[in-house]
Design a protein around this motif. Sequence first.
Motif, short mmCIF file in Angstrom:
data_model
loop_
_atom_site.label_atom_id
_atom_site.label_comp_id
_atom_site.label_asym_id
_atom_site.label_seq_id
_atom_site.Cartn_x
_atom_site.Cartn_y
_atom_site.Cartn_z
N GLN A 161 3.96 1.86 11.09
CA GLN A 161 3.17 2.66 9.70
C GLN A 161 4.75 2.78 8.80
O GLN A 161 6.29 2.79 9.46
CB GLN A 161 3.81 4.18 10.08
N VAL A 162 4.14 2.14 7.52
CA VAL A 162 5.27 2.42 6.61
C VAL A 162 5.70 3.19 5.27
O VAL A 162 4.56 3.41 4.94
CB VAL A 162 4.84 0.91 6.30
N VAL B 137 8.62 8.12 7.25
CA VAL B 137 8.83 8.57 6.50
C VAL B 137 10.38 8.92 6.11
O VAL B 137 11.88 9.09 5.63
CB VAL B 137 8.58 10.00 6.14
N THR B 138 11.24 9.22 7.47
CA THR B 138 12.94 9.85 7.45
C THR B 138 13.51 8.53 7.21
O THR B 138 14.42 8.59 7.07
CB THR B 138 13.00 10.06 9.33
N MET B 139 13.26 7.37 8.25
CA MET B 139 13.89 5.86 7.96
C MET B 139 13.68 6.01 6.69
O MET B 139 15.22 5.59 5.77
CB MET B 139 13.27 5.10 8.22
N ALA B 140 12.76 6.28 5.41
CA ALA B 140 13.01 6.20 4.03
C ALA B 140 13.95 6.83 3.61
O ALA B 140 13.72 6.74 2.40
CB ALA B 140 10.91 6.05 3.19
N LEU B 141 14.28 8.20 3.78
CA LEU B 141 14.97 9.38 3.48
C LEU B 141 15.83 8.77 3.62
O LEU B 141 17.06 9.01 2.26
CB LEU B 141 14.62 10.41 4.47
N ILE B 142 16.73 7.52 4.37
CA ILE B 142 18.14 6.99 4.19
C ILE B 142 18.77 7.37 3.27
O ILE B 142 19.91 7.62 2.98
CB ILE B 142 18.52 6.21 5.47
N PHE C 1 10.32 2.22 8.18
CA PHE C 1 9.32 1.89 8.97
C PHE C 1 9.68 2.41 10.44
O PHE C 1 10.59 3.26 11.03
CB PHE C 1 8.79 0.23 9.71
N GLY C 2 8.96 2.98 11.31
CA GLY C 2 7.77 3.49 12.25
C GLY C 2 8.18 2.45 13.50
O GLY C 2 7.87 1.57 12.76
N PRO C 3 7.68 3.49 14.45
CA PRO C 3 7.82 2.49 15.74
C PRO C 3 6.85 1.78 15.52
O PRO C 3 5.34 2.05 14.89
CB PRO C 3 8.05 3.17 16.61
N GLY D 161 0.73 -0.99 0.02
CA GLY D 161 0.14 0.27 0.02
C GLY D 161 0.47 0.96 -0.31
O GLY D 161 0.50 2.32 -0.90
N ALA D 162 1.47 1.19 1.17
CA ALA D 162 2.63 2.30 0.58
C ALA D 162 3.64 2.63 -0.92
O ALA D 162 3.58 3.74 -1.53
CB ALA D 162 3.80 2.29 1.86
N ILE D 163 4.14 1.60 -0.92
CA ILE D 163 4.73 1.78 -2.39
C ILE D 163 3.95 1.86 -4.04
O ILE D 163 3.70 2.97 -4.32
CB ILE D 163 5.12 0.33 -2.56
#
Length: 173
Positions: free
Chosen positions: A87-88, A159-164, A101-103, A50-52
């Motif tokens: 949350q992805v 979103v921060t994790m996906a920005l890495i 991913f969030g916590p 879903g996120a993708i």
Amino acid sequence: MRVVVGSKNPTKVEGTRQAFLQYFEDVEVTGVEVKTDIPSQPFDGETITGAIERAKKSYSSEYDFSVGIEAGLFRFDGTITGYIDFQVAAIYNGKVYTLGFGPGFEYPPMVIGEVLKGKEVGDVMSELSGIEDLGKKTGAVHYLSKGVISRTELARLSVTMALIPWINRELYL
């Protein structure tokens, strides 16, 4: 920098804005409505899909990035209910997507019981908390954490994790 979020949910749009502003200046974030093929209450891999899908369907060349955020329940043995909510986030530039991913946290057993009968987490949590449209406001996590963590913060973290990979392109892309 122009960013589009595959949702008009204010917590997702604001969390995305906060995440990008940690690394970039002059960030403009817009939310757009996106239809996905996943169920309204996703489980396991449907959440990632879903996120993708949200990121890809909201992308257009007028944006630098598109973001899809999806919350869903993942099965985990050994937990009270057997499920953890994550949350992805997916970030897409028209060619490559990255994930974060969030916590995770667990809902009360009665919430999961109602969800397994076909209700959506947001509806059950709105009933439990007495807060209409809870998911578009502070979120269930805010209610359950006694005001310490908001849904906006979960979006920012995912979103921060996906920005890495995007902020470390020399290592990833």
